[in-house]
Structures are given as structure tokens and as C-alpha cells.
Design a protein around this motif. Structure first.
Motif, short mmCIF file in Angstrom:
data_model
loop_
_atom_site.label_atom_id
_atom_site.label_comp_id
_atom_site.label_asym_id
_atom_site.label_seq_id
_atom_site.Cartn_x
_atom_site.Cartn_y
_atom_site.Cartn_z
N HIS A 139 7.89 8.61 3.51
CA HIS A 139 7.34 9.56 4.70
C HIS A 139 8.24 9.36 5.78
O HIS A 139 8.61 8.16 6.15
N ALA A 140 8.65 10.25 6.62
CA ALA A 140 9.51 10.45 7.63
C ALA A 140 8.79 9.68 8.99
O ALA A 140 9.51 9.48 10.06
N SER A 141 7.53 9.56 8.91
CA SER A 141 6.93 9.02 10.12
C SER A 141 6.44 7.70 9.88
O SER A 141 5.94 7.37 8.67
N SER A 142 6.64 6.78 10.88
CA SER A 142 6.32 5.51 10.88
C SER A 142 4.91 5.40 10.68
O SER A 142 4.41 5.91 11.67
N GLY A 143 4.32 4.43 9.94
CA GLY A 143 3.06 4.41 9.99
C GLY A 143 2.25 5.23 8.90
O GLY A 143 0.95 4.93 8.82
N THR B 286 -2.31 18.89 5.30
CA THR B 286 -1.80 17.50 5.84
C THR B 286 -1.80 16.43 4.84
O THR B 286 -2.25 16.32 3.73
N LEU B 287 -1.10 15.15 5.37
CA LEU B 287 -0.94 14.14 4.75
C LEU B 287 -2.15 13.70 4.20
O LEU B 287 -2.46 13.31 3.03
N LEU B 288 -3.29 13.77 4.88
CA LEU B 288 -4.51 13.14 4.61
C LEU B 288 -5.16 13.98 3.55
O LEU B 288 -6.12 13.58 2.71
N ASP C 236 8.74 4.01 5.59
CA ASP C 236 8.05 4.93 6.49
C ASP C 236 8.80 4.98 7.87
O ASP C 236 8.90 4.22 8.76
N ASN D 88 0.25 3.27 6.43
CA ASN D 88 -0.77 2.70 6.94
C ASN D 88 -2.02 3.62 6.92
O ASN D 88 -3.10 3.58 6.70
N LEU D 89 -1.75 4.82 7.30
CA LEU D 89 -2.58 6.05 7.49
C LEU D 89 -3.25 6.09 6.28
O LEU D 89 -4.51 6.35 5.95
N GLN E 127 -5.68 3.78 4.66
CA GLN E 127 -7.12 3.89 5.19
C GLN E 127 -8.09 4.87 4.46
O GLN E 127 -9.25 4.92 4.48
N LYS E 128 -7.30 5.62 3.67
CA LYS E 128 -8.20 6.82 3.16
C LYS E 128 -8.29 6.81 1.71
O LYS E 128 -8.72 7.68 0.96
#
Lengths: 325, 437
Positions: free
Chosen positions: A124-128, A104-106, A146, A131-132, A135-136
Motif C-alpha cells: 500500500h502507498a501509505s505508511s502503516g 476503504t482499506l478496512l 507500506d 499495521n492498520l 488490527q482488523k
């Protein structure tokens, strides 16, 4: 003529340090911060035109380009920006890493984080997604696009291109035309241009306009000729062919007829109008080649040059406030 | 049929605030439980003479109400036990004052034949906590094509039939299901969402989703499907449960259907009563739900519809999703939220905000679902099952997802300040949950 040392002085002598750890969207910037980034970008333009383009601002720093979506130009722009500032640059793309194996991304973020990078550029193809990630991980995250959300460095380079062409951004009328719905470039530009005091128009067919765009503080036009009337800047968006999930427009030729930029439509704009495009262009779909290649009108080449400079400004500003700076 | 009835000594609750939706009584009272049922109810703080073997619980003015009946609960059993088991869901329910749950059929294997209904009921009996009821699939494999064995599953104990989150797209199939089920008096539940308009959507179309760049569907997707369902309910005369109505547009449709006398009831989830799309904020995937969170205007309309009885029932829409399914970019993350432990405190917020009388709010999670399913529970009356919740409705509660009893911790209420602490939960006269002092 500014040398690397002058630019380092410029950063040191700033009235205030750049206060953000990440650059995820233009929404978090205020006008002073945005202007400071543009000023620094301006200085890097000078440096980049010299034979010795190297600065040591990021020496010892590690920049990771993490591109889940292909983008030769944005990735190489960040790579050049990082290298000219003296950073070590690593490019990662999903197909050459374990992301394709279901990580996974994380998980990827945690793995990367352990390698102690200082700056992480992510597309990345996903909005946010940025941001995710932010946080990590401990490092600074720069959103290089994004999903359909934002692409802040694109907006900054566009603003710098406009500022150098017109001497100002405030008071300009800018028409952003085409596939606004799927465009992170449009969202970042609307925010930044408004922050800098420009008037923004959105022009496109209703099926390519986000719901509620009329409440973004912009004027929305579905008739391109009316939308271009008197504007200082026409910003064309790429018709994202790969993202067209359904029939949002009937055909390419119909799209060009009503929303493609040609001489006739452009004649409605102000006489000094300049044309921009974030690239890569679909010639003959959203923009006539003749306009794209007309250097009296087109700022498209400048945009690419400004891209490297503005990204150097962003990287240098973020690095200056890293915990271990 | 209370099992273990009579095993425990009679219990008297004194100095309670009784809230009984059947009589609409909300006031001081006392209640005696014996042999698994409510033996006596008094509208005064205590009883004059209680035999010495009666265990007395002094409620200190806390609310004593029927235990909650939650019509829409997903567990991971069978098939995804890492998300939630029947036991962990039952413990979460007990902790939240929920004494009956209806588990959804979208498990693996799907609950589309009587043996799976039977399996779940047997497993639930082994757990021996709350009452577990089963919703059977409306179509085989939830595929929306061929009718499932509605009659046989009903005999096995299924209380209603639904394809859970999957819309039954084919109107002919839906018509036949409604028509066939009505011959058995079986209830069909359907979540209204036009599948074409909602395909790929992760949010509600509007200014917020537009700015955030989230794939979104317009709220009319709900109304369009609901209009169809109402028309088919009218055509067939079937009893239809509208699963999780969320928006003003669809509420108007529901209002028209009820005015025409159709046999429809509607649920709202506590999430849509408590949150709006702005709670998604910085891409908080715990707020990614199906249906997605709506605009504040819709949330307000939903609260009003609950207060005036247009919306009959409130559900938790408990949908456990482990961290690995939630800690993803927003459009890749699994939808759904756990809710068994926050249903009551969430609902009490509407009481504290004076949006509806407490007794009417309690009705929507007790008597209303009980009447729909034909259960004896959901009321405080002599002879009714002793399924009770004792709750200090004013006690502050800061929700800490990490401390939830659900195996999955995906609560949008995480960090929220609510009021309402469940002190004790009783099922068939047995105490199945007691708050730590």
C-alpha cells in the motif's frame, strides 16, 4: 540436497517456534528470529533449485496478495512462494476490485477476512497500512511494502544474499545509497542489518536523506566516494521517479554524476565488493549497466532468487503458528 | 443578558474550593447564585444565614470555578451533522464543564456572511445549553483571497475572525484583513503554518517521522508564518490571536513580539500540552492533528510558556471526525480530535504534575479568553454571570471514548488515566449538567 520432507523436519525441530502472527516490520524481530528465517530461507533455496519444488507445508491454506501499488516482481515472488508451498493463491489489485469505487482499506479487509484467508500479503502507498489491516483481520498479515515505512521481506532477502556471498552478515560494512528518504527498503535494511551485526552507512544528497537519520546508529555520507571507501556491500536504491513530488535533485544527469554507481566510485570500495539493487533499476540514473550486469560484482540476480526462498520461509513460519495450525 | 434569569430558585454552593482567576484566590469558600448571576461570594465555607428558599449544594471541598470558555470548537453544523451538531457539541461542552464555546467558520456553508452567523446563533438559542459564540471567516469561502464581511458579521455577533485551519497565504491579503479589522477593533485569529513547507505533511519532521516513513514538515514552518504575522501585526497595529502555537521555535518569536508590545495573544491546544509525536505510536490516527504533534522538548516548552503566561489561552481544538474518516491509513486519515470533555481533566494533569498553579491554569480557560472577547464571564465575583463548573479535581477518570457525548469519538485521550470529574455545570444559573451519582 534437501527435499521438502527435510524442510518440514527443520521447521518441526526448531528450538523455538516463530512467535509472531504478522510480519509488518523488521523492528519486531530479534536476532534469533531473523537468523531462523534466514536459515529456513537457505533451505528453501535448495528446494527451489530442484526439479520438484513443491512442498505441502501450506496445503489447504489460502494466500491473498493484496497489492494497492503495482509490483510485478514482489507480487509474483509471493505468488510463487505460496504456490510452491502448496497454498491457494489469489491476487487482488485495486483496479479489478471495488476499491476503486471508494471502498476503504478496512472495508476491503473485512470483506477479505470473511473469506477466511490464512495469509494476507499487502502492499500500500501509505505508511502503516499493514499495521492498520492487522488490527482488523484474523489472518497473518505480511507487509510487502507500506509507503515509506518498511518492506521487511526485501531486507530478509538482501541479508540472505549477503550471507550466502560472504558466509556471514556480522561485521560487514554496507553502504545504502540514493533515495533513502522515500525508501522503505532502506528503513527495513537499516534495522535488519544492524540486528545482524553489520555496520551501515547511508549515502545520498541531503535532500534525499530523512531528518534524524544520523540518529539511526548509522554513518551518513553526502560524498559518495567517501561513503563507499572500504565497504563490502553497496546497496543501490531506486530513485523513485514517480514519488518525486518536487525538485529534490536538479537533474538526472547531475544525480548520476554525484550519486550514480559507476566503476570509478565503486573502485573506492573493498576489492571483494558486491553490488545489490532491490529493482527495478533505472539504468544510467542510479547504476551503470556495466556494473549491474557484471556477475562477478552484482548480486542482483541472486536477490531475486533469494526473494522467493525467503518469502517461503516467512509464509511457512507464520502459517506454523496460525491458530488453526 | 441571561435568559431564563430568575426562573430557578437561588442556589448556594457551600464548602467549596473556590478558584477565581480574577482575584487569584484559591481557597475555601461559598457562593450564592440568584437570577442567573453570582449574587455573593464568601471566602469561608458557608454563609451564616440563608433564606429557606435557597437550594444548598454541599461541594465537599470540590473545586468551584468559572465555567470554561473554549475559543476553538468545530461542530458539523451546518453541513456535516453526522460528525457533530450544535446540540451534541453543547452537551459535550456541558459534560466537560465548558460553558461558552466559539464555533469555527469552516462549515458548509462557510460562515462568511452575517446570515450564517445569525443562523448558528438562532440554532444555538434553540438548544439552550451553553453559550455559543461564532467565529466568522476572515476571507470569503475561506479561500484566502477576498475579505469577508467582517464588519457586518461582527454586528451579527461574530466574536473573532479566522480561516480556521486554512492559512492565509497571500501576505497582501493578510495585511489588508489585519488593517481593516483593526478599524473595527475586531480580532483576527490565524494558525501559523507555512503552506509550502507543510504541504502534504502528516507529522513533524524528525527522527520519529523519518523512521515511520510519514510525510512530515519541519517545525520552522510554524515559526516562518508566525514571524510574518508578527511583522504584519506590528505594521497594522491589529489585534492578532495566534491559533495553537506548538513549538519552542515559535514561542521565541511570540516572546519577541510581546516584548515589543504588540497586541498579540496566543492559544495552545490541550492536545499539544498533553501528547507528543511518540503517542502516534503504531500509526494511531486519533493522534493525527493539525498542527501535528511535536517532539517532547516542544511540549515541555509549551507547558513552561503556559505556566509563565507567554501562552495566554488553552483551547480544546475540538474537531470531531467520525470513524470512517479516522480508520484509514495514517496519511489518508482526517486530522483533529474531540476535546470538549477532556479539556478540563487534561489541564488538571498539569496541576497534579505541579507544572503550574491551579488558578493560573484555570485562568487560561476562563478569564483570559473572556477578557480577549470582552465577556463578563470567567470570574467569581458578584454580578458576573453564573456560569460555573463544580469539579472533583482528584477523582480518577479513565477516559472511554465510547462514552463521550460527542457524536464523534476521536479522542487521543481514549484509555488515558486522568484526574478530574465534572460534578455539575451551570450556565446563567441553570444546571445544564450533573454527574450521575
Amino acid at each position: 540436497m534437501q527435499g521438502a520432507a527435510d524442510i518440514e523436519d527443520l521447521i518441526r525441530q526448531r528450538a523455538f517456534p516463530f512467535p509472531h502472527k504478522h510480519l509488518l516490520s523488521v523492528a519486531g524481530l530479534n536476532r534469533l528470529e531473523a537468523t531462523a528465517l534466514l536459515d529456513l530461507g537457505d533451505a528453501f533455496v535448495g528446494l527451489n533449485r530442484q526439479r520438484d519444488k513443491k512442498s505441502a507445508l501450506l496445503r489447504g491454506r489460502t494466500l491473498v496478495n493484496l497489492f494497492f501499488e503495482n509490483s510485478t516482481r514482489t507480487q509474483s515472488s509471493f505468488e510463487l512462494a505460496g504456490k510452491r508451498l502448496g497454498a491457494d493463491v489469489v491476487n487482488m489489485s485495486p483496479r479489478t476490485s471495488s476499491i476503486a469505487k471508494g471502498e476503504t482499506l478496512l472495508d476491503t479487509a473485512v470483506t477479505l477476512n470473511a473469506m477466511q484467508p490464512d495469509l494476507l500479503v499487502v502492499r500500500h502507498a501509505s505508511s502503516g497500512a499493514g499495521n492498520l489491516l492487522s488490527q482488523k483481520v484474523d489472518c497473518s498479515v505480511i507487509n510487502a511494502g507500506d509507503g515509506q515505512h518498511e518492506h521487511p521481506t526485501q531486507a530478509l532477502l538482501d541479508a540472505l544474499s549477503m550471507r550466502r556471498a560472504f558466509g556471514r552478515v556480522e561485521g560487514l560494512t554496507v553502504a545504502i545509497c540514493g533515495d533513502v528518504l522515500h525508501s522503505r527498503v532502506a528503513r527495513s535494511n537499516v534495522g535488519l542489518l544492524q540486528l545482524l551485526g553489520a555496520r551501515v552507512r547511508l549515502v545520498g544528497p541531503r535532500t534525499l536523506m530523512p531528518a534524524g537519520a544520523d540518529r539511526w546508529g548509522v554513518e551518513v555520507f553526502h560524498d559518495m566516494r567517501a561513503g563507499l571507501a572500504g565497504v563490502d556491500v553497496v546497496m543501490m536504491l531506486r530513485l523513485q521517479l514517480e514519488r518525486m513530488q518536487g525538485a529534490l535533485v536538479p537533474s538526472m544527469r547531475e544525480y548520476f554524476r554525484f550519486y550514480g554507481l559507476d566503476r570509478e566510485k565503486l573502485s573506492r570500495a573493498a576489492p571483494h565488493v558486491r553490488v545489490m539493487h532491490p529493482g527495478p533499476m533505472n539504468r544510467g540514473v542510479e547504476i551503470d549497466s556495466e556494473i549491474a550486469d557484471d556477475l562477478d560484482v552484482s548480486l542482483i540476480q541472486n536477490q531475486v532468487e533469494m526473494g522467493v526462498a525467503v518469502r517461503m520461509a516467512v509464509l511457512a513460519s507464520l502459517a506454523a503458528r496460525l491458530d488453526n495450525a | 443578558m441571561p435568559r431564563n434569569a430568575g426562573k430557578s430558585a437561588p442556589t448556594a454552593f457551600v464548602n467549596a474550593r473556590l478558584v477565581d482567576p480574577e482575584s487569584r484566590y484559591d481557597g475555601p469558600g461559598a457562593l450564592v447564585v440568584a437570577e442567573g448571576v453570582i449574587a455573593d461570594v464568601a471566602r469561608r465555607p458557608g454563609f451564616e444565614a440563608l433564606s429557606p428558599d435557597v437550594r444548598v449544594i454541599d461541594c465537599n471541598g470540590a473545586m468551584l470555578a468559572p465555567g470554561l470558555i473554549d475559543l476553538r470548537v468545530k461542530t458539523g453544523e451546518p453541513g456535516s451533522e453526522t460528525k457533530e451538531t450544535l446540540e451534541s457539541a453543547a452537551r459535550a461542552a456541558a459534560g466537560g464543564g465548558v460553558t461558552s464555546i466559539v464555533v469555527q467558520p469552516d462549515t458548509d456553508p462557510t460562515v462568511d456572511e452575517p446570515s450564517v452567523v445569525d443562523f448558528i446563533l438562532r440554532r444555538a438559542r434553540d438548544v439552550e445549553l451553553v453559550h455559543v459564540h461564532v467565529a466568522g471567516a476572515a476571507t470569503k469561502g475561506l479561500a484566502g483571497e477576498r475579505m469577508a464581511e467582517i464588519g457586518l458579521m461582527r454586528e451579527a455577533g461574530a466574536v473573532y475572525f479566522t480561516d480556521a485551519d486554512r492559512p492565509i497565504v497571500d501576505s497582501k491579503v493578510m495585511r489588508r484583513i489585519l488593517s481593516y479589522a483593526s478599524g473595527f477593533g475586531a480580532i483576527i485569529s490565524h494558525r501559523p503554518a507555512d503552506p509550502y513547507l507543510s504541504a502534504g505533511a502528516a507529522a513533524t519532521e524528525g527522527e520519529f517521522a523519518g523512521r515511520m516513513g510519514l510525510p512530515a514538515a519541519p517545525v520552522v514552518a510554524e515559526r516562518i508564518m508566525l514571524e510574518r504575522d508578527m511583522a504584519l501585526a506590528e505594521l497594522t497595529g491589529a489585534q492578532l490571536l495566534v491559533d495553537q502555537i506548538t513549538c519552542a521555535d515559535a514561542l521565541a518569536t511570540l516572546r519577541r513580539a510581546k516584548d515589543r508590545g504588540l497586541k498579540v495573544a496566543a492559544t495552545a491546544s490541550i492536545n499539544h500540552l498533553s501528547f507528543n509525536e511518540l503517542d502516534i505510536g503504531d500509526y494511531r490516527t486519533f493522534c493525527k492533528l493539525t498542527p501535528p504533534l511535536r517532539a517532547e522538548d516542544d511540549r515541555q516548552a509549551l507547558i513552561e510558556a503556559l505556566a509563565d503566561g507567554l501562552v495566554d489561552i488553552v483551547v480544546s481544538a475540538h474537531a470531531p471526525a467520525p470513524a470512517e474518516d479516522k480508520r484509514l491509513p495514517y496519511d489518508e486519515a482526517a486530522p483533529g480530535a474531540v476535546g470538549l470533555e477532556t479539556l478540563l481533566p487534561g489541564l488538571l494533569t498539569l496541576h497534579h504534575e505541579e507544572r503550574a498553579p491551579l488558578v493560573d491554569l484555570i485562568r487560561a480557560v476562563t478569564l483570559a479568553p473572556a477578557q480577549l472577547l470582552g465577556l463578563q464571564a470567567g470570574r467569581l465575583a458578584a454580578g458576573a454571570p453564573a456560569d460555573l463548573v463544580l469539579c472533583d479535581i482528584d477523582a480518577p477518570l479513565v477516559v472511554d471514548a465510547a462514552r463521550l457525548m460527542s457524536k464523534s469519538k476521536n479522542s487521543p485521550f481514549d484509555g488515558r488515566r486522568l484526574q478530574g470529574q465534572v460534578l455539575l455545570t451551570m450556565v446563567d444559573g441553570r444546571v445544564i449538567h450533573k454527574a450521575a451519582q
